[in-house]
Design a protein around this motif. Structure first.
Motif, PDB file in Angstrom:
ATOM      1  N   MET A   1     -16.866   3.063  10.421  1.00  0.00           N
ATOM      2  CA  MET A   1     -15.865   4.103  10.882  1.00  0.00           C
ATOM      3  C   MET A   1     -14.717   3.963   9.551  1.00  0.00           C
ATOM      4  N   PRO A   2     -14.223   5.425   9.356  1.00  0.00           N
ATOM      5  CA  PRO A   2     -13.219   5.705   8.438  1.00  0.00           C
ATOM      6  C   PRO A   2     -11.852   4.941   8.708  1.00  0.00           C
ATOM      7  N   ARG A   3     -11.188   4.152   7.923  1.00  0.00           N
ATOM      8  CA  ARG A   3      -9.805   3.722   8.220  1.00  0.00           C
ATOM      9  C   ARG A   3      -8.806   3.970   7.137  1.00  0.00           C
ATOM     10  N   THR A   4      -7.410   4.274   7.522  1.00  0.00           N
ATOM     11  CA  THR A   4      -6.442   4.448   6.544  1.00  0.00           C
ATOM     12  C   THR A   4      -6.023   3.182   5.748  1.00  0.00           C
ATOM     13  N   ILE A   5      -5.970   3.159   4.404  1.00  0.00           N
ATOM     14  CA  ILE A   5      -5.350   2.010   3.598  1.00  0.00           C
ATOM     15  C   ILE A   5      -4.060   2.492   3.056  1.00  0.00           C
ATOM     16  N   TYR A   6      -3.340   1.783   2.740  1.00  0.00           N
ATOM     17  CA  TYR A   6      -1.844   2.106   2.217  1.00  0.00           C
ATOM     18  C   TYR A   6      -1.744   1.495   0.828  1.00  0.00           C
ATOM     19  N   LEU A   7      -1.231   2.246  -0.045  1.00  0.00           N
ATOM     20  CA  LEU A   7      -0.444   1.542  -1.113  1.00  0.00           C
ATOM     21  C   LEU A   7       0.946   0.950  -0.934  1.00  0.00           C
ATOM     22  N   ALA A   8       1.021  -0.085  -0.886  1.00  0.00           N
ATOM     23  CA  ALA A   8       2.337  -0.692  -0.601  1.00  0.00           C
ATOM     24  C   ALA A   8       3.068  -1.052  -1.940  1.00  0.00           C
ATOM     25  N   VAL A   9       4.239  -0.629  -1.959  1.00  0.00           N
ATOM     26  CA  VAL A   9       5.143  -0.548  -3.156  1.00  0.00           C
ATOM     27  C   VAL A   9       6.487  -1.202  -2.609  1.00  0.00           C
ATOM     28  N   LEU A  10       6.437  -2.322  -3.346  1.00  0.00           N
ATOM     29  CA  LEU A  10       7.700  -3.301  -2.793  1.00  0.00           C
ATOM     30  C   LEU A  10       8.678  -3.537  -4.085  1.00  0.00           C
ATOM     31  N   SER A  11      10.070  -3.273  -3.558  1.00  0.00           N
ATOM     32  CA  SER A  11      10.873  -3.355  -4.589  1.00  0.00           C
ATOM     33  C   SER A  11      11.295  -4.815  -5.137  1.00  0.00           C
ATOM     34  N   ARG A  12      11.522  -4.790  -6.469  1.00  0.00           N
ATOM     35  CA  ARG A  12      12.072  -6.148  -6.968  1.00  0.00           C
ATOM     36  C   ARG A  12      13.117  -5.916  -7.880  1.00  0.00           C
ATOM     37  N   GLY A  13      14.046  -4.917  -7.204  1.00  0.00           N
ATOM     38  CA  GLY A  13      15.359  -4.896  -8.058  1.00  0.00           C
ATOM     39  C   GLY A  13      15.141  -3.863  -9.225  1.00  0.00           C
ATOM     40  N   THR A  14      15.522  -4.415 -10.222  1.00  0.00           N
ATOM     41  CA  THR A  14      15.379  -3.875 -11.497  1.00  0.00           C
ATOM     42  C   THR A  14      14.091  -4.190 -12.335  1.00  0.00           C
ATOM     43  N   GLN A  15      13.367  -5.060 -11.854  1.00  0.00           N
ATOM     44  CA  GLN A  15      11.929  -5.381 -12.289  1.00  0.00           C
ATOM     45  C   GLN A  15      10.987  -4.275 -11.915  1.00  0.00           C
ATOM     46  N   PRO A  16       9.879  -4.071 -12.431  1.00  0.00           N
ATOM     47  CA  PRO A  16       8.671  -3.346 -12.083  1.00  0.00           C
ATOM     48  C   PRO A  16       8.482  -3.553 -10.555  1.00  0.00           C
ATOM     49  N   ALA A  17       8.294  -2.366  -9.605  1.00  0.00           N
ATOM     50  CA  ALA A  17       8.011  -2.742  -8.258  1.00  0.00           C
ATOM     51  C   ALA A  17       6.341  -3.433  -8.097  1.00  0.00           C
ATOM     52  N   HIS A  18       6.425  -4.136  -7.005  1.00  0.00           N
ATOM     53  CA  HIS A  18       5.361  -4.854  -6.807  1.00  0.00           C
ATOM     54  C   HIS A  18       4.256  -4.015  -5.988  1.00  0.00           C
ATOM     55  N   TYR A  19       2.987  -3.744  -6.459  1.00  0.00           N
ATOM     56  CA  TYR A  19       2.002  -2.884  -5.859  1.00  0.00           C
ATOM     57  C   TYR A  19       0.997  -3.895  -5.270  1.00  0.00           C
ATOM     58  N   ALA A  20       0.654  -3.333  -3.932  1.00  0.00           N
ATOM     59  CA  ALA A  20      -0.590  -4.181  -3.193  1.00  0.00           C
ATOM     60  C   ALA A  20      -1.142  -2.716  -2.134  1.00  0.00           C
ATOM     61  N   PRO A  24      -4.002  -2.196   7.514  1.00  0.00           N
ATOM     62  CA  PRO A  24      -3.368  -2.529   8.857  1.00  0.00           C
ATOM     63  C   PRO A  24      -4.853  -3.201   9.742  1.00  0.00           C
ATOM     64  N   THR A  25      -4.428  -4.244  10.628  1.00  0.00           N
ATOM     65  CA  THR A  25      -5.186  -4.754  11.252  1.00  0.00           C
ATOM     66  C   THR A  25      -5.954  -4.010  12.391  1.00  0.00           C
ATOM     67  N   GLY A  26      -5.210  -3.074  13.197  1.00  0.00           N
ATOM     68  CA  GLY A  26      -5.524  -2.268  14.023  1.00  0.00           C
ATOM     69  C   GLY A  26      -5.539  -0.704  13.653  1.00  0.00           C
ATOM     70  N   ASP A  27      -5.228   0.134  14.661  1.00  0.00           N
ATOM     71  CA  ASP A  27      -5.325   1.572  14.421  1.00  0.00           C
ATOM     72  C   ASP A  27      -3.888   1.839  13.724  1.00  0.00           C
ATOM     73  N   THR A  28      -3.002   1.084  14.393  1.00  0.00           N
ATOM     74  CA  THR A  28      -1.520   1.447  14.221  1.00  0.00           C
ATOM     75  C   THR A  28      -0.981   0.093  13.515  1.00  0.00           C
ATOM     76  N   GLY A  29       0.032   0.145  13.031  1.00  0.00           N
ATOM     77  CA  GLY A  29       0.877  -1.087  12.988  1.00  0.00           C
ATOM     78  C   GLY A  29       1.277  -1.719  11.580  1.00  0.00           C
ATOM     79  N   ASP A  30       2.214  -2.739  11.974  1.00  0.00           N
ATOM     80  CA  ASP A  30       2.986  -3.211  10.859  1.00  0.00           C
ATOM     81  C   ASP A  30       2.304  -4.763  10.360  1.00  0.00           C
ATOM     82  N   VAL A  31       1.183  -5.099  10.936  1.00  0.00           N
ATOM     83  CA  VAL A  31       0.479  -6.129  10.966  1.00  0.00           C
ATOM     84  C   VAL A  31      -0.700  -5.868  10.198  1.00  0.00           C
ATOM     85  N   GLY A  32      -0.861  -6.570   9.032  1.00  0.00           N
ATOM     86  CA  GLY A  32      -2.365  -6.293   8.503  1.00  0.00           C
ATOM     87  C   GLY A  32      -2.396  -7.322   7.343  1.00  0.00           C
TER      88      GLY A  32
END
Length: 146
Positions: A1-20, A24-32
């Protein structure tokens, strides 16, 4: 079953952003799960899987920058310390993409970092048929600094 994955772009101030990659663990959510490399150009990077990652939880300072000696995850607060052992196909593909090593000039802004690794990882996922080709454009067009 297809599911959505995301590019997380996290700020590190003036340094390059962190990519990951965030899955998500379920269909919705902030936990994964985050799939990323961590480190810096001076010391090199290593692959890490952070399961049960909660974007809503306050950040927790981890006691170490390296995975636990057993290669298994431990919990600090409600954040899980990274694991280095693959448990699924997305993680297995990540183990085939070499993280950037030490840079001979770590202060060079063009030194390889997590952003370079993530693009290589996404290209490998595309080649393996796990994500559409359009995912490459998402990474290439993401902000380099937030």
């Amino acid at each position: 079953m297809p599911r959505t994955i995301y590019l997380a772009v996290l700020s590190r101030g003036t340094q390059p952003a962190h990519y990951a990659v965030y899955i998500p663990t379920g269909d919705t959510g902030d936990v994964g799960k985050l799939i990323h490399v961590t480190g810096n150009p001076a010391q090199g990077f290593f692959l890490e899987f952070r399961r049960n990652y909660d974007f809503e939880a306050p950040p927790t300072k981890l006691p170490t920058d390296s995975p636990s000696a057993s290669g298994r995850s431990d919990t600090v607060g409600n954040k899980e310390i990274g694991d280095t052992i693959a448990r699924d196909r997305f993680e297995s593909v990540a183990t085939t993409v070499q993280p950037p090593g030490r840079s001979p000039n770590p202060f060079d802004p063009s030194a390889p970092n997590c952003q370079n690794w993530l693009l290589d990882y996404i290209e490998k996922l595309v080649a393996e048929g796990y994500v559409p080709n359009s995912a490459i454009s998402v990474v290439r067009n993401a902000p380099k600094v937030l």
